[in-house]
Design a protein around this motif. Structure first.
Motif: not given
Length: 247
Positions: A125-133, A169-176
């Motif tokens: 989820e962290a990768e999907e939401e923030t682009g975290l590696d 950073g923001v991956v999906d502006p519709a959610e974050t």
């Protein structure tokens, strides 16, 4: 992607307390090796804290509730230790604009909710939401599972060390709406602390940091971590921040 609703003003029993290197594939092993000295108090909390020390809301004994996980990620920034947070998009129907840890519900591919499932879900989820590696994250423990009665989520706070920081950073502006870090020094600053009060009468700790009001489930976890890690400074619990009915 299912978000964990940030609605509880108090935080509660979890997978094995432990001390993982994040990997996209294969087993995930919790590890304390090479952690910075300042994280030792948090490791101790993960190893010793009891559910009742975190909250009066314990997961249902019948196993009900949707299994979820959040990533409580500690890094080291220009001002010392910090935490990674994100802010929900203002267009969302529930909890719009509310800061939270990255996280969400477990997917079947995450695996056993009583085993490595929460660890995988937190990293995914962290990768999907923030682009975290996730390969740069070392998981070192998990707090007892917490329960959010209003939403029925059973949440595992997974503790991580941002060993090799990566761009986020923001991956999906519709959610974050945004992704940001907060220095622990700001979270412990008494001037930034207050009690959030909901019109229904619920009260809980809150933090006014980075132009955001952190409250509910996320603030509850932070509050208890600061307290049991010995980082908490005396603050005015009479200072109140009112919430509106939409919160």
């Amino acid at each position: 992607m299912t978000r964990v609703g940030d609605t509880a003003s108090e935080t509660a029993q979890g997978p094995a307390h432990g001390t993982a290197s994040g990997t996209r594939d294969g087993a995930i092993a919790l590890s304390k090796d090479g952690l910075p000295t300042w994280l030792r108090p948090v490791v101790r909390v993960a190893e010793t804290v009891e559910p009742v020390q975190l909250s009066r809301f314990l997961p249902p004994e019948n196993g009900a509730g949707r299994q979820s996980a959040v990533l409580v990620l500690f890094g080291e920034g220009e001002r010392g230790p910090e935490l990674l947070l994100m802010e929900r998009a203002g267009s969302l129907r529930s909890h719009a604009g509310q800061p939270s840890f990255p996280g969400g519900a477990l997917d079947p591919e995450d695996g056993d909710p009583q085993g490595q499932g929460p660890l995988r879900a937190a990293l995914r989820e962290a990768e999907e939401e923030t682009g975290l590696d996730p390969d740069g994250v070392q998981l070192f423990g998990a707090l007892p599972r917490l329960y959010i009665p209003v939403s029925g989520f059973v949440v595992t706070p997974v503790l991580g060390w941002w060993r090799e920081p990566s761009p986020v950073g923001v991956v999906d502006p519709a959610e974050t709406a945004r992704v940001f870090t907060v220095p622990v020094a700001d979270l412990t600053n008494p001037d930034n602390r207050a009690m959030a009060v909901h019109p229904r009468g619920h009260r809980g700790p809150a933090f006014l940091v980075e132009s955001a009001l952190v409250w509910g489930f996320t603030a509850g976890i932070i509050d208890r971590l600061l307290h049991y890690a010995g980082w908490e400074l005396p603050w005015d619990r009479e200072k109140q921040v009112p919430l509106d009915w939409r919160a």
